[in-house]
Design an enzyme around this catalytic site. Structure first.
Site, mmCIF file in Angstrom:
data_model
loop_
_atom_site.group_PDB
_atom_site.id
_atom_site.type_symbol
_atom_site.label_atom_id
_atom_site.label_comp_id
_atom_site.label_asym_id
_atom_site.label_seq_id
_atom_site.Cartn_x
_atom_site.Cartn_y
_atom_site.Cartn_z
ATOM 1 N N HIS A 81 -9.901 1.504 4.362
ATOM 2 C CA HIS A 81 -8.664 1.723 5.120
ATOM 3 C C HIS A 81 -8.938 2.749 6.219
ATOM 4 O O HIS A 81 -9.673 3.719 6.007
ATOM 5 C CB HIS A 81 -7.557 2.209 4.181
ATOM 6 C CG HIS A 81 -6.206 2.153 4.820
ATOM 7 N ND1 HIS A 81 -5.773 3.094 5.734
ATOM 8 C CD2 HIS A 81 -5.194 1.250 4.694
ATOM 9 C CE1 HIS A 81 -4.549 2.778 6.134
ATOM 10 N NE2 HIS A 81 -4.171 1.665 5.515
ATOM 11 N N GLY B 152 2.487 -0.954 4.467
ATOM 12 C CA GLY B 152 2.603 0.431 4.035
ATOM 13 C C GLY B 152 4.058 0.839 3.910
ATOM 14 O O GLY B 152 4.705 0.619 2.888
ATOM 15 N N GLY B 153 4.604 1.417 4.975
ATOM 16 C CA GLY B 153 5.952 1.990 4.962
ATOM 17 C C GLY B 153 7.007 1.097 4.334
ATOM 18 O O GLY B 153 7.770 1.547 3.462
ATOM 19 N N GLY C 189 1.789 2.429 10.809
ATOM 20 C CA GLY C 189 2.792 3.490 10.667
ATOM 21 C C GLY C 189 3.442 3.927 11.967
ATOM 22 O O GLY C 189 4.071 4.980 12.028
ATOM 23 N N ASN D 205 0.853 -1.194 0.000
ATOM 24 C CA ASN D 205 0.000 0.000 0.000
ATOM 25 C C ASN D 205 0.889 1.245 0.000
ATOM 26 O O ASN D 205 1.404 1.646 1.029
ATOM 27 C CB ASN D 205 -0.908 -0.020 1.247
ATOM 28 C CG ASN D 205 -1.795 1.202 1.317
ATOM 29 O OD1 ASN D 205 -1.955 1.919 0.330
ATOM 30 N ND2 ASN D 205 -2.386 1.447 2.481
ATOM 31 N N TRP D 206 1.034 1.824 -1.183
ATOM 32 C CA TRP D 206 1.957 2.970 -1.316
ATOM 33 C C TRP D 206 1.348 4.280 -0.818
ATOM 34 O O TRP D 206 2.042 5.287 -0.754
ATOM 35 C CB TRP D 206 2.378 3.127 -2.782
ATOM 36 C CG TRP D 206 3.293 2.050 -3.286
ATOM 37 C CD1 TRP D 206 3.852 1.033 -2.564
ATOM 38 C CD2 TRP D 206 3.780 1.899 -4.628
ATOM 39 N NE1 TRP D 206 4.647 0.256 -3.368
ATOM 40 C CE2 TRP D 206 4.621 0.770 -4.648
ATOM 41 C CE3 TRP D 206 3.579 2.600 -5.808
ATOM 42 C CZ2 TRP D 206 5.257 0.322 -5.805
ATOM 43 C CZ3 TRP D 206 4.210 2.166 -6.961
ATOM 44 C CH2 TRP D 206 5.043 1.037 -6.958
ATOM 45 N N LYS D 207 0.057 4.282 -0.562
ATOM 46 C CA LYS D 207 -0.628 5.527 -0.142
ATOM 47 C C LYS D 207 -0.330 6.638 -1.165
ATOM 48 O O LYS D 207 -0.257 6.344 -2.347
ATOM 49 C CB LYS D 207 -0.224 5.899 1.282
ATOM 50 C CG LYS D 207 -0.308 4.691 2.231
ATOM 51 C CD LYS D 207 -0.136 5.028 3.660
ATOM 52 C CE LYS D 207 -0.066 3.738 4.463
ATOM 53 N NZ LYS D 207 -0.238 3.924 5.877
ATOM 54 N N SER E 277 2.674 -1.930 10.696
ATOM 55 C CA SER E 277 4.108 -1.914 10.997
ATOM 56 C C SER E 277 4.807 -3.248 10.735
ATOM 57 O O SER E 277 5.687 -3.654 11.502
ATOM 58 C CB SER E 277 4.339 -1.454 12.439
ATOM 59 O OG SER E 277 3.912 -0.118 12.591
ATOM 60 N N GLU F 62 -6.244 -4.663 10.534
ATOM 61 C CA GLU F 62 -5.261 -3.604 10.735
ATOM 62 C C GLU F 62 -5.603 -2.799 11.989
ATOM 63 O O GLU F 62 -6.391 -1.832 11.921
ATOM 64 C CB GLU F 62 -5.274 -2.651 9.538
ATOM 65 C CG GLU F 62 -4.874 -3.284 8.234
ATOM 66 C CD GLU F 62 -4.130 -2.275 7.367
ATOM 67 O OE1 GLU F 62 -2.970 -2.533 7.055
ATOM 68 O OE2 GLU F 62 -4.705 -1.219 7.058
ATOM 69 N N GLU G 63 -7.290 5.129 7.318
ATOM 70 C CA GLU G 63 -6.959 6.528 6.985
ATOM 71 C C GLU G 63 -8.126 7.191 6.258
ATOM 72 O O GLU G 63 -8.358 8.389 6.402
ATOM 73 C CB GLU G 63 -5.668 6.572 6.151
ATOM 74 C CG GLU G 63 -4.450 6.270 7.014
ATOM 75 C CD GLU G 63 -3.245 5.753 6.252
ATOM 76 O OE1 GLU G 63 -3.259 5.743 5.013
ATOM 77 O OE2 GLU G 63 -2.281 5.334 6.930
#
Ligand code: PEP
Length: 241
Positions: A91, A222-223, A170, A14-16, A201, A164, A93
């Protein structure tokens, strides 16, 4: 002789809203183009990434339920025609920053399924509930999200559930295997044999512990998915399972 098929773990990148340019997106995609990887770039890079991947699959980070007069939206039908196979839906976010409520998420899941796009439905509790330490309350919260988000879906097995915990996204603080196992048990009890991912994470140091949890089919990352060296380490860890 009977042969048992090994289920490949699914790793969703997930590159956001990253990276900044198509050139960088293409470079990153080429580096992580492996079987079992699902790349979710931002909308402007979907087609460019599609053109350079051979083994990985493509996901959207969001989806809208209709074509037509919906300024700023991208429909499930358009994504299907572009070759998108998965869509991240709900998600945290988007739930938090864009007020995406369960009724909207339910419409998106339904539209994705109707367009042969596999929804990756994100569920998970926030930091307050986590801090309360009340595990049964956490399970009830997730159960309610599943009920609302999958309302009217006759075959939930077509949906991938990404557990999640919001407090783990994150932050560098990942969940415990014991807690994830309890959530996996709840999801299986409610939905049967769906695929379940863990997200929050995940990195090369903890990927092993999450991949080894019974009932976990992979991870939403993600990260670490933006650093190809880290992501490749996670890919090779996932291949052990
Ligand atoms: C996510 O964005 O869904 C996520 C899990 O991010 P991170 O891996 O950075 O915690």
């Amino acid at each position: 002789m009977l042969k048992f098929l090994k289920m490949i773990k699914l790793l969703v990148a997930n590159w956001k809203a990253n990276p900044e340019t198509l050139t960088e997106a293409v470079r990153l995609a080429k580096n992580i183009d492996y079987t079992g990887v699902v790349i979710a770039p931002p909308f402007p890079f979907l087609d460019g990434v599609r053109k350079v991947i051979h083994k990985a699959k493509l996901a959207a980070q969001n989806v809208f339920w209709s074509d037509g007069p919906y300024t700023g939206e991208v429909s499930a039908n358009q994504l299907k025609k572009l070759g998108v196979r998965y869509a991240i839906i709900g998600h945290s976010e988007r739930r938090r920053n864009l007020n995406e409520i369960d009724a909207i998420i339910n419409k998106k899941v339904t539209a994705a399924l109707n367009n042969s796009i596999k929804p990756i439905l994100c569920v998970g509790e926030g930091p307050e509930l986590h801090k309360s330490g009340d595990h049964s309350k956490v399970l009830r919260f997730i159960d309610n999200q599943l009920k609302l988000d999958l309302h009217g879906i006759r075959n939930p097995r077509g949906v991938i559930i990404a557990y999640e915990p919001i407090w783990a996204i994150g932050t560098g603080n990942s969940d415990s295997t014991e807690h994830v196992s309890k959530v996996v048990a709840l999801i299986k009890e409610r939905l049967g044999s769906v695929s379940i991912l863990y997200g929050g994470s995940v990195n090369p140091n903890n990927a092993d512990k999450f991949m080894s949890i019974a009932g976990i089919s992979g991870a939403l990352i993600g990260g670490a998915s933006l650093k190809s060296s880290e992501f490749k380490k996670i890919i090779s860890i996932s291949k052990r399972y």
